[in-house]
Motif scaffolding. Structure first.
Motif, short mmCIF file in Angstrom:
data_model
loop_
_atom_site.label_atom_id
_atom_site.label_comp_id
_atom_site.label_asym_id
_atom_site.label_seq_id
_atom_site.Cartn_x
_atom_site.Cartn_y
_atom_site.Cartn_z
N UNK A 13 0.84 -1.20 0.00
CA UNK A 13 0.00 0.00 0.00
C UNK A 13 0.88 1.24 0.00
N UNK A 14 0.33 2.32 -0.52
CA UNK A 14 1.04 3.59 -0.54
C UNK A 14 0.64 4.40 0.68
N UNK A 15 1.64 5.03 1.27
CA UNK A 15 1.42 5.85 2.46
C UNK A 15 2.12 7.18 2.28
N UNK A 16 1.77 8.13 3.14
CA UNK A 16 2.39 9.46 3.11
C UNK A 16 2.89 9.80 4.50
N UNK A 26 6.03 10.38 -0.06
CA UNK A 26 5.16 9.29 -0.47
C UNK A 26 5.98 8.02 -0.63
N UNK A 27 5.36 6.86 -0.33
CA UNK A 27 6.08 5.62 -0.50
C UNK A 27 5.17 4.41 -0.44
N UNK A 28 5.64 3.32 -1.05
CA UNK A 28 4.93 2.04 -1.04
C UNK A 28 5.58 1.18 0.03
N UNK A 29 4.76 0.58 0.89
CA UNK A 29 5.26 -0.23 1.99
C UNK A 29 5.86 -1.51 1.42
N UNK A 30 7.15 -1.75 1.73
CA UNK A 30 7.83 -2.94 1.23
C UNK A 30 8.16 -3.93 2.34
N UNK A 31 8.26 -3.46 3.59
CA UNK A 31 8.61 -4.36 4.69
C UNK A 31 8.33 -3.66 6.02
N UNK A 32 8.26 -4.48 7.07
CA UNK A 32 8.14 -3.98 8.44
C UNK A 32 9.02 -4.84 9.31
N UNK A 33 9.95 -4.23 10.05
CA UNK A 33 10.90 -5.02 10.84
C UNK A 33 10.54 -5.07 12.32
N UNK A 34 9.33 -4.69 12.66
CA UNK A 34 8.91 -4.71 14.06
C UNK A 34 8.89 -3.34 14.67
N UNK A 35 9.75 -2.44 14.22
CA UNK A 35 9.77 -1.06 14.72
C UNK A 35 9.52 -0.05 13.61
N UNK A 36 10.14 -0.28 12.48
CA UNK A 36 10.06 0.67 11.37
C UNK A 36 9.37 0.05 10.17
N UNK A 60 -6.36 12.59 -2.04
CA UNK A 60 -6.73 12.38 -3.44
C UNK A 60 -5.67 12.91 -4.40
N UNK A 61 -5.16 14.11 -4.12
CA UNK A 61 -4.11 14.68 -4.99
C UNK A 61 -2.83 13.86 -4.92
N UNK A 62 -2.48 13.38 -3.73
CA UNK A 62 -1.28 12.56 -3.59
C UNK A 62 -1.46 11.22 -4.30
N UNK A 63 -2.66 10.65 -4.23
CA UNK A 63 -2.93 9.38 -4.94
C UNK A 63 -2.82 9.58 -6.44
N UNK A 64 -3.29 10.73 -6.95
CA UNK A 64 -3.16 11.02 -8.38
C UNK A 64 -1.68 11.14 -8.76
N UNK A 65 -0.88 11.78 -7.92
CA UNK A 65 0.55 11.90 -8.19
C UNK A 65 1.21 10.52 -8.19
#
Length: 155
Positions: A13-16, A26-36, A60-65
Motif C-alpha cells: 500500500x502507498x502511504x504518506x 510518499x512511499x509504497x510499503x515494502x517491509x516492516x521489521x517490528x519497529x520501522x 486524493x491529490x497525492x494518490x493522483x501523483x
C-alpha cells in the motif's frame, strides 16, 4: 498518524509522511521489521523508513501523483508496432581503402598510413586517415599526420 493507532499498513500500500516545511513524502510499503516501516518511492528511487504512527493514507491529490509516477510511459516518438523491426546487419568486412587524390602529397601520405593501419588490423586508425583524405583539401588537417612515413613498403 496511521488510521488505527499502533497498526502497521499492509505490504504494497502507498502511504504518506508529513514533513514540516516540505511536501509530504510518499512511499509504497515494502517491509516492516517490528519497529520501522520500510517504504519505496513511487516509480523507484531510494528507500526510506518511518515509524507506523508517522504515516497516513495519501490524499486524493497525492494518490493522483502516485498514479502518474508509477504509470509506465511508452517511448516518445515511436509508433506502436505489431511486429518488431528487423535487426540491422553490419558487414563483416571493413570498408575498402580510400583512393588518394592524384598528385596530392597529403592524400598520398595519409593513404600510406591508412594501408599501414589496415595491415596491423587497426581499423579505427585506418578510418581516421580515410576521413582525412575525404576532407582534403583543407587549410588545417583534422588529423595531424605523423612526420615520417610508416615502416615497411612505400606508397
Amino acid at each position: 498518524m496511521c488510521d488505527d493507532s499502533g497498526s502497521v499498513p499492509d505490504l504494497g500500500t502507498y502511504m504518506a509522511a508529513d514533513i514540516p516545511g516540505a511536501s509530504p513524502r510518499l512511499g509504497r510499503v515494502t517491509a516492516w521489521d517490528g519497529e520501522l516501516v520500510h517504504l519505496e518511492r513511487p516509480g523507484g528511487g531510494a528507500a526510506w523508513t518511518a515509524v507506523p504512527s508517522a504515516l497516513r493514507r495519501p490524499t486524493g491529490d497525492e494518490s493522483a501523483l502516485i498514479r502518474v509516477l508509477t504509470t509506465p510511459v511508452a517511448a516518445a516518438g515511436r509508433a506502436h508496432r505489431a511486429r518488431p523491426e528487423p535487426p540491422v546487419v553490419l558487414p563483416a568486412e571493413p570498408l575498402p581503402p580510400a583512393v588518394p587524390t592524384p598528385g596530392c602529397p597529403t592524400c598520398e601520405f595519409a593513404a600510406a598510413w591508412e594501408r599501414n593501419a589496415l595491415r596491423r588490423h587497426d581499423h579505427s586508425r585506418a578510418a581516421d586517415f580515410r576521413v582525412e583524405m575525404r576532407n582534403h583539401p583543407h587549410t588545417r588537417p583534422k588529423l595531424p599526420l605523423p612526420e615520417d612515413a610508416p615502416a615497411g613498403r612505400r606508397p
